[in-house]
Design a protein around this motif. Sequence first.
Motif, PDB file in Angstrom:
ATOM      1  N   GLY A 228     -16.465  -6.044   2.891  1.00  0.00           N
ATOM      2  CA  GLY A 228     -16.789  -5.394   4.158  1.00  0.00           C
ATOM      3  C   GLY A 228     -16.113  -4.064   4.370  1.00  0.00           C
ATOM      4  N   ILE A 229     -15.257  -3.636   3.444  1.00  0.00           N
ATOM      5  CA  ILE A 229     -14.594  -2.350   3.642  1.00  0.00           C
ATOM      6  C   ILE A 229     -15.582  -1.200   3.488  1.00  0.00           C
ATOM      7  N   TRP A 230     -16.715  -1.474   2.825  1.00  0.00           N
ATOM      8  CA  TRP A 230     -17.820  -0.514   2.748  1.00  0.00           C
ATOM      9  C   TRP A 230     -19.082  -1.241   3.192  1.00  0.00           C
ATOM     10  N   ALA A 231     -19.675  -0.820   4.289  1.00  0.00           N
ATOM     11  CA  ALA A 231     -20.871  -1.475   4.834  1.00  0.00           C
ATOM     12  C   ALA A 231     -22.118  -0.708   4.422  1.00  0.00           C
ATOM     13  N   LEU A 232     -23.162  -1.445   4.076  1.00  0.00           N
ATOM     14  CA  LEU A 232     -24.443  -0.864   3.698  1.00  0.00           C
ATOM     15  C   LEU A 232     -25.431  -1.020   4.853  1.00  0.00           C
ATOM     16  N   TYR A 233     -26.053   0.096   5.243  1.00  0.00           N
ATOM     17  CA  TYR A 233     -27.057   0.050   6.303  1.00  0.00           C
ATOM     18  C   TYR A 233     -27.888   1.324   6.244  1.00  0.00           C
ATOM     19  N   GLU A 234     -28.935   1.369   7.047  1.00  0.00           N
ATOM     20  CA  GLU A 234     -29.723   2.591   7.206  1.00  0.00           C
ATOM     21  C   GLU A 234     -30.113   2.727   8.666  1.00  0.00           C
ATOM     22  N   ILE A 269       0.982  -2.042  -0.979  1.00  0.00           N
ATOM     23  CA  ILE A 269       0.517  -1.882   0.406  1.00  0.00           C
ATOM     24  C   ILE A 269       1.114  -2.995   1.269  1.00  0.00           C
ATOM     25  N   ASP A 270       1.586  -2.660   2.455  1.00  0.00           N
ATOM     26  CA  ASP A 270       2.272  -3.644   3.294  1.00  0.00           C
ATOM     27  C   ASP A 270       1.270  -4.491   4.063  1.00  0.00           C
ATOM     28  N   SER A 271       1.726  -5.635   4.498  1.00  0.00           N
ATOM     29  CA  SER A 271       0.855  -6.610   5.160  1.00  0.00           C
ATOM     30  C   SER A 271       0.300  -6.075   6.473  1.00  0.00           C
ATOM     31  N   ALA A 272       1.071  -5.232   7.157  1.00  0.00           N
ATOM     32  CA  ALA A 272       0.595  -4.683   8.436  1.00  0.00           C
ATOM     33  C   ALA A 272      -0.606  -3.771   8.201  1.00  0.00           C
ATOM     34  N   THR A 273      -0.589  -2.990   7.119  1.00  0.00           N
ATOM     35  CA  THR A 273      -1.715  -2.097   6.817  1.00  0.00           C
ATOM     36  C   THR A 273      -2.927  -2.900   6.381  1.00  0.00           C
ATOM     37  N   VAL A 274      -2.706  -3.961   5.602  1.00  0.00           N
ATOM     38  CA  VAL A 274      -3.821  -4.834   5.213  1.00  0.00           C
ATOM     39  C   VAL A 274      -4.446  -5.456   6.456  1.00  0.00           C
ATOM     40  N   ALA A 275      -3.616  -5.899   7.375  1.00  0.00           N
ATOM     41  CA  ALA A 275      -4.129  -6.486   8.622  1.00  0.00           C
ATOM     42  C   ALA A 275      -4.914  -5.451   9.427  1.00  0.00           C
ATOM     43  N   LEU A 276      -4.445  -4.202   9.429  1.00  0.00           N
ATOM     44  CA  LEU A 276      -5.164  -3.133  10.134  1.00  0.00           C
ATOM     45  C   LEU A 276      -6.532  -2.912   9.501  1.00  0.00           C
ATOM     46  N   LEU A 277      -6.587  -2.873   8.162  1.00  0.00           N
ATOM     47  CA  LEU A 277      -7.865  -2.710   7.467  1.00  0.00           C
ATOM     48  C   LEU A 277      -8.815  -3.854   7.797  1.00  0.00           C
ATOM     49  N   LYS A 278      -8.297  -5.073   7.805  1.00  0.00           N
ATOM     50  CA  LYS A 278      -9.134  -6.235   8.129  1.00  0.00           C
ATOM     51  C   LYS A 278      -9.655  -6.142   9.559  1.00  0.00           C
TER      52      LYS A 278
END
Length: 295
Positions: A228-234, A269-278
């Motif tokens: 989901g870090i890259w979403a496909l749509y049009e 990469i720290d857990s806080a940044t991973v959580a932010l990405l999620k």
Amino acid sequence: MVVIAEIPSTEYVLNCTSACAGCGDSLALRYVLKAAGPDTILVMPAGCTAAFQGVYPKTAYALPVVNIAFAAAAASASGLSTFLRAKGKKTKVVVYAGDGATLDIGLSAVSGAFERRTDFLYVCYDNEAYGNTGMQRSGATPIGAKTTTTPAGKPEIKKDIDTIIAAHEPPYQATACAAYPQDLFRKVQKALTFEGPTFVHILTPCPPGWRYSAEKTVELGKLAVKSGIWALYERENGKLVISAPTKAAMKKPVPLEEYLAPQGRFKGIDSATVALLKGRIAENFRRLAAEEAGS
């Protein structure tokens, strides 16, 4: 749905490029040009694609190419398109530019071309950094990613170019990924059926820049979509449709860690940044679902 057998066998990206092994950019360009066909002029600013085309007077591209300054691709394409239409020609004008030339250096020219309703397709191939000059951070670099200018990880979020483009109300825009060639081919073909400015934003994994083994380019591209870090749509005339791989990811995403782990740029990469990405992935899914539903 386009199947591989329906994609033309004609090649416009020849075997003599100097692209890196596993280059997601060259893979994407191959399908963009197959979709565009022979009556096409490619406008290309400085970047990886300009660098690996070859040294004058030789070229690896079997189409006319206008090599142009970093900031000027969209402006050059505007003039070229206006000239061709004045002559009654339907030749396709396709800008093929990296994220640095699109999100940063050339953003004002891109905005101007879309505001003027230039009849062209603008393709942004996004390897999330300035790959041609050593992998410095760009506006497209995701938070937490290490580059030569953010050795501890980029502290800022990725710039949302797709929302910026959507504000210009183009008749068609889409996201794609080099790891999904049928989806990419279909979206480029569709974009070129519209009159006016259209935009396709392609994720192009980069082995040396992202620091992963070259044979994993397609795998990393698919993990980007499946996590989901890259979403496909049009988005066609303002109506959003989420592409099937992203709909599947919205129901059951692959853990983001499976996408991050193979990439040296995310080492440590720290857990806080991973959580932010999620959290940003979840919010983007929510926003896309709401827009598709019309709410």
